[in-house]
Design a protein around this motif. Sequence first.
Motif, PDB file in Angstrom:
ATOM      1  N   ASP A 185       0.820  -1.218   0.000  1.00 13.19           N
ATOM      2  CA  ASP A 185       0.000   0.000   0.000  1.00 13.19           C
ATOM      3  C   ASP A 185       0.847   1.256   0.000  1.00 13.19           C
ATOM      4  O   ASP A 185       0.590   2.207  -0.728  1.00 13.19           O
ATOM      5  CB  ASP A 185      -0.802   0.023   1.307  1.00 13.19           C
ATOM      6  CG  ASP A 185      -2.269  -0.160   1.076  1.00 13.19           C
ATOM      7  OD1 ASP A 185      -2.625  -0.641  -0.006  1.00 13.19           O
ATOM      8  OD2 ASP A 185      -3.047   0.180   1.997  1.00 13.19           O
ATOM      9  N   LEU A 186       1.849   1.261   0.859  1.00 15.85           N
ATOM     10  CA  LEU A 186       2.655   2.466   1.066  1.00 15.85           C
ATOM     11  C   LEU A 186       3.964   2.422   0.272  1.00 15.85           C
ATOM     12  O   LEU A 186       4.817   3.281   0.455  1.00 15.85           O
ATOM     13  CB  LEU A 186       2.946   2.646   2.562  1.00 15.85           C
ATOM     14  CG  LEU A 186       1.702   2.817   3.452  1.00 15.85           C
ATOM     15  CD1 LEU A 186       2.094   3.064   4.900  1.00 15.85           C
ATOM     16  CD2 LEU A 186       0.830   3.971   2.968  1.00 15.85           C
ATOM     17  N   CYS A 187       4.113   1.427  -0.597  1.00 14.20           N
ATOM     18  CA  CYS A 187       5.326   1.313  -1.429  1.00 14.20           C
ATOM     19  C   CYS A 187       6.580   1.453  -0.566  1.00 14.20           C
ATOM     20  O   CYS A 187       7.458   2.280  -0.853  1.00 14.20           O
ATOM     21  CB  CYS A 187       5.335   2.362  -2.533  1.00 14.20           C
ATOM     22  SG  CYS A 187       3.986   2.186  -3.685  1.00 14.20           S
ATOM     23  N   VAL A 188       6.664   0.638   0.470  1.00 17.38           N
ATOM     24  CA  VAL A 188       7.773   0.772   1.420  1.00 17.38           C
ATOM     25  C   VAL A 188       9.146   0.487   0.789  1.00 17.38           C
ATOM     26  O   VAL A 188      10.067   1.264   0.963  1.00 17.38           O
ATOM     27  CB  VAL A 188       7.540  -0.128   2.656  1.00 17.38           C
ATOM     28  CG1 VAL A 188       8.781  -0.136   3.548  1.00 17.38           C
ATOM     29  CG2 VAL A 188       6.315   0.352   3.437  1.00 17.38           C
ATOM     30  N   PRO A 189       9.310  -0.625   0.051  1.00 22.20           N
ATOM     31  CA  PRO A 189      10.673  -0.967  -0.385  1.00 22.20           C
ATOM     32  C   PRO A 189      11.255   0.014  -1.402  1.00 22.20           C
ATOM     33  O   PRO A 189      10.528   0.578  -2.223  1.00 22.20           O
ATOM     34  CB  PRO A 189      10.504  -2.352  -1.037  1.00 22.20           C
ATOM     35  CG  PRO A 189       9.230  -2.884  -0.501  1.00 22.20           C
ATOM     36  CD  PRO A 189       8.349  -1.677  -0.310  1.00 22.20           C
ATOM     37  N   GLN A 190      12.567   0.166  -1.333  1.00 21.16           N
ATOM     38  CA  GLN A 190      13.274   0.872  -2.397  1.00 21.16           C
ATOM     39  C   GLN A 190      14.054  -0.191  -3.173  1.00 21.16           C
ATOM     40  O   GLN A 190      13.494  -0.830  -4.061  1.00 21.16           O
ATOM     41  CB  GLN A 190      14.155   1.973  -1.833  1.00 21.16           C
ATOM     42  CG  GLN A 190      14.641   2.904  -2.929  1.00 21.16           C
ATOM     43  CD  GLN A 190      15.193   4.207  -2.399  1.00 21.16           C
ATOM     44  OE1 GLN A 190      14.604   4.838  -1.534  1.00 21.16           O
ATOM     45  NE2 GLN A 190      16.338   4.600  -2.919  1.00 21.16           N
ATOM     46  N   CYS A 191      15.298  -0.504  -2.794  1.00 22.10           N
ATOM     47  CA  CYS A 191      15.971  -1.613  -3.487  1.00 22.10           C
ATOM     48  C   CYS A 191      15.390  -2.951  -3.058  1.00 22.10           C
ATOM     49  O   CYS A 191      15.437  -3.931  -3.789  1.00 22.10           O
ATOM     50  CB  CYS A 191      17.472  -1.592  -3.226  1.00 22.10           C
ATOM     51  SG  CYS A 191      17.976  -2.336  -1.656  1.00 22.10           S
ATOM     52  N   GLY A 192      14.856  -3.004  -1.838  1.00 19.78           N
ATOM     53  CA  GLY A 192      14.173  -4.197  -1.359  1.00 19.78           C
ATOM     54  C   GLY A 192      15.029  -5.160  -0.562  1.00 19.78           C
ATOM     55  O   GLY A 192      14.501  -6.081   0.063  1.00 19.78           O
ATOM     56  N   TYR A 193      16.354  -4.954  -0.580  1.00 20.31           N
ATOM     57  CA  TYR A 193      17.227  -5.974  -0.003  1.00 20.31           C
ATOM     58  C   TYR A 193      16.944  -6.255   1.471  1.00 20.31           C
ATOM     59  O   TYR A 193      16.943  -7.404   1.897  1.00 20.31           O
ATOM     60  CB  TYR A 193      18.702  -5.583  -0.170  1.00 20.31           C
ATOM     61  CG  TYR A 193      19.609  -6.768  -0.021  1.00 20.31           C
ATOM     62  CD1 TYR A 193      19.829  -7.631  -1.083  1.00 20.31           C
ATOM     63  CD2 TYR A 193      20.192  -7.071   1.216  1.00 20.31           C
ATOM     64  CE1 TYR A 193      20.622  -8.753  -0.943  1.00 20.31           C
ATOM     65  CE2 TYR A 193      20.987  -8.191   1.363  1.00 20.31           C
ATOM     66  CZ  TYR A 193      21.206  -9.025   0.278  1.00 20.31           C
ATOM     67  OH  TYR A 193      21.983 -10.145   0.417  1.00 20.31           O
ATOM     68  N   CYS A 194      16.658  -5.228   2.223  1.00 16.45           N
ATOM     69  CA  CYS A 194      16.455  -5.404   3.676  1.00 16.45           C
ATOM     70  C   CYS A 194      15.041  -5.778   4.028  1.00 16.45           C
ATOM     71  O   CYS A 194      14.736  -6.054   5.192  1.00 16.45           O
ATOM     72  CB  CYS A 194      16.792  -4.104   4.397  1.00 16.45           C
ATOM     73  SG  CYS A 194      15.536  -2.807   4.117  1.00 16.45           S
ATOM     74  N   GLN A 195      14.145  -5.747   3.034  1.00 12.18           N
ATOM     75  CA  GLN A 195      12.708  -5.679   3.373  1.00 12.18           C
ATOM     76  C   GLN A 195      12.116  -6.980   3.913  1.00 12.18           C
ATOM     77  O   GLN A 195      11.170  -6.934   4.699  1.00 12.18           O
ATOM     78  CB  GLN A 195      11.907  -5.182   2.173  1.00 12.18           C
ATOM     79  CG  GLN A 195      12.259  -3.749   1.764  1.00 12.18           C
ATOM     80  CD  GLN A 195      11.865  -2.704   2.793  1.00 12.18           C
ATOM     81  OE1 GLN A 195      10.919  -2.891   3.550  1.00 12.18           O
ATOM     82  NE2 GLN A 195      12.586  -1.594   2.819  1.00 12.18           N
ATOM     83  N   ILE A 208      18.642  -2.722   9.563  1.00  7.43           N
ATOM     84  CA  ILE A 208      19.240  -1.573   8.876  1.00  7.43           C
ATOM     85  C   ILE A 208      18.749  -1.520   7.424  1.00  7.43           C
ATOM     86  O   ILE A 208      18.688  -2.548   6.753  1.00  7.43           O
ATOM     87  CB  ILE A 208      20.785  -1.701   8.862  1.00  7.43           C
ATOM     88  CG1 ILE A 208      21.324  -1.970  10.271  1.00  7.43           C
ATOM     89  CG2 ILE A 208      21.426  -0.466   8.249  1.00  7.43           C
ATOM     90  CD1 ILE A 208      21.046  -0.912  11.277  1.00  7.43           C
ATOM     91  N   CYS A 209      18.428  -0.309   6.973  1.00 12.79           N
ATOM     92  CA  CYS A 209      18.030  -0.105   5.580  1.00 12.79           C
ATOM     93  C   CYS A 209      18.967   0.913   4.950  1.00 12.79           C
ATOM     94  O   CYS A 209      18.946   2.087   5.304  1.00 12.79           O
ATOM     95  CB  CYS A 209      16.582   0.392   5.501  1.00 12.79           C
ATOM     96  SG  CYS A 209      16.076   0.754   3.808  1.00 12.79           S
ATOM     97  N   ARG A 210      19.780   0.444   4.004  1.00 10.55           N
ATOM     98  CA  ARG A 210      20.744   1.373   3.391  1.00 10.55           C
ATOM     99  C   ARG A 210      20.044   2.393   2.508  1.00 10.55           C
ATOM    100  O   ARG A 210      20.609   3.412   2.149  1.00 10.55           O
ATOM    101  CB  ARG A 210      21.804   0.594   2.603  1.00 10.55           C
ATOM    102  CG  ARG A 210      21.241  -0.175   1.429  1.00 10.55           C
ATOM    103  CD  ARG A 210      22.242  -1.146   0.841  1.00 10.55           C
ATOM    104  NE  ARG A 210      21.563  -2.020  -0.108  1.00 10.55           N
ATOM    105  CZ  ARG A 210      22.119  -3.070  -0.670  1.00 10.55           C
ATOM    106  NH1 ARG A 210      23.353  -3.402  -0.379  1.00 10.55           N
ATOM    107  NH2 ARG A 210      21.446  -3.815  -1.512  1.00 10.55           N
ATOM    108  N   CYS A 211      18.809   2.108   2.090  1.00  8.02           N
ATOM    109  CA  CYS A 211      18.065   3.059   1.258  1.00  8.02           C
ATOM    110  C   CYS A 211      17.326   4.101   2.108  1.00  8.02           C
ATOM    111  O   CYS A 211      16.770   5.047   1.558  1.00  8.02           O
ATOM    112  CB  CYS A 211      17.050   2.329   0.389  1.00  8.02           C
ATOM    113  SG  CYS A 211      17.782   1.127  -0.722  1.00  8.02           S
ATOM    114  N   GLY A 212      17.249   3.884   3.395  1.00  6.50           N
ATOM    115  CA  GLY A 212      16.603   4.875   4.269  1.00  6.50           C
ATOM    116  C   GLY A 212      15.093   4.891   4.172  1.00  6.50           C
ATOM    117  O   GLY A 212      14.468   5.956   4.151  1.00  6.50           O
ATOM    118  N   THR A 213      14.488   3.728   4.127  1.00  2.49           N
ATOM    119  CA  THR A 213      13.018   3.675   4.013  1.00  2.49           C
ATOM    120  C   THR A 213      12.326   3.737   5.380  1.00  2.49           C
ATOM    121  O   THR A 213      11.135   3.430   5.485  1.00  2.49           O
ATOM    122  CB  THR A 213      12.574   2.379   3.286  1.00  2.49           C
ATOM    123  OG1 THR A 213      13.009   1.240   4.043  1.00  2.49           O
ATOM    124  CG2 THR A 213      13.146   2.294   1.891  1.00  2.49           C
TER     125      THR A 213
END
Length: 155
Positions: free
Chosen positions: A91-101, A131-136
């Motif tokens: 819904d909120l499009c949380v992931p960026q690269c997705g690796y940590c998700q 930790i999220c390197r993309c800062g999500t």
Amino acid sequence: MTILNINGKSRKTHLPPDTPLLWLLRDELGLTGTKFGCGIAMCGACTVHMDGQPIRACVTPISAAEGKAIVTIEAIAQDAVGKKVQDAWLDLCVPQCGYCQSGQIMAATALLKQKPQPDDADIDKAMSGNICRCGTYPRIRAAIKQVAAKAEVQP
Ligand code: FES
Ligand code: FES
């Protein structure tokens, strides 16, 4: 031989008992949704549930998982809370690269199962090891709050 319960199925392995659970999941069972990040319990990318608790699969030997219920991201949608968390993430499009998700979703699900309406301090505490390197982080927090807002008030 070690027999493990993974995502509700009995799985046998002949890997040495001190093999990290993450190696079994990814390399032997092909459950690659759980990620390798740091390998030293610092990033949370490898988070899975063991008897409902979030653990770091990179530092958990398979011997410690014997007799416990292990759940990975591949099965989290079969859990009512896990499904709501995944829906909120979409819904909120949380992931960026997705690796940590996948690790983030496992940590958030464990939190919401234990505390359906966490406050900011609860969220900070539960999610601080992921930790999220993309800062999500703002969207992760918003998604957790969205699930909490829809949770039935506990008696
Ligand atoms: S890979 Fe396990 S905590 Fe980083
Ligand atoms: S979404 Fe890229 S590391 Fe978290």
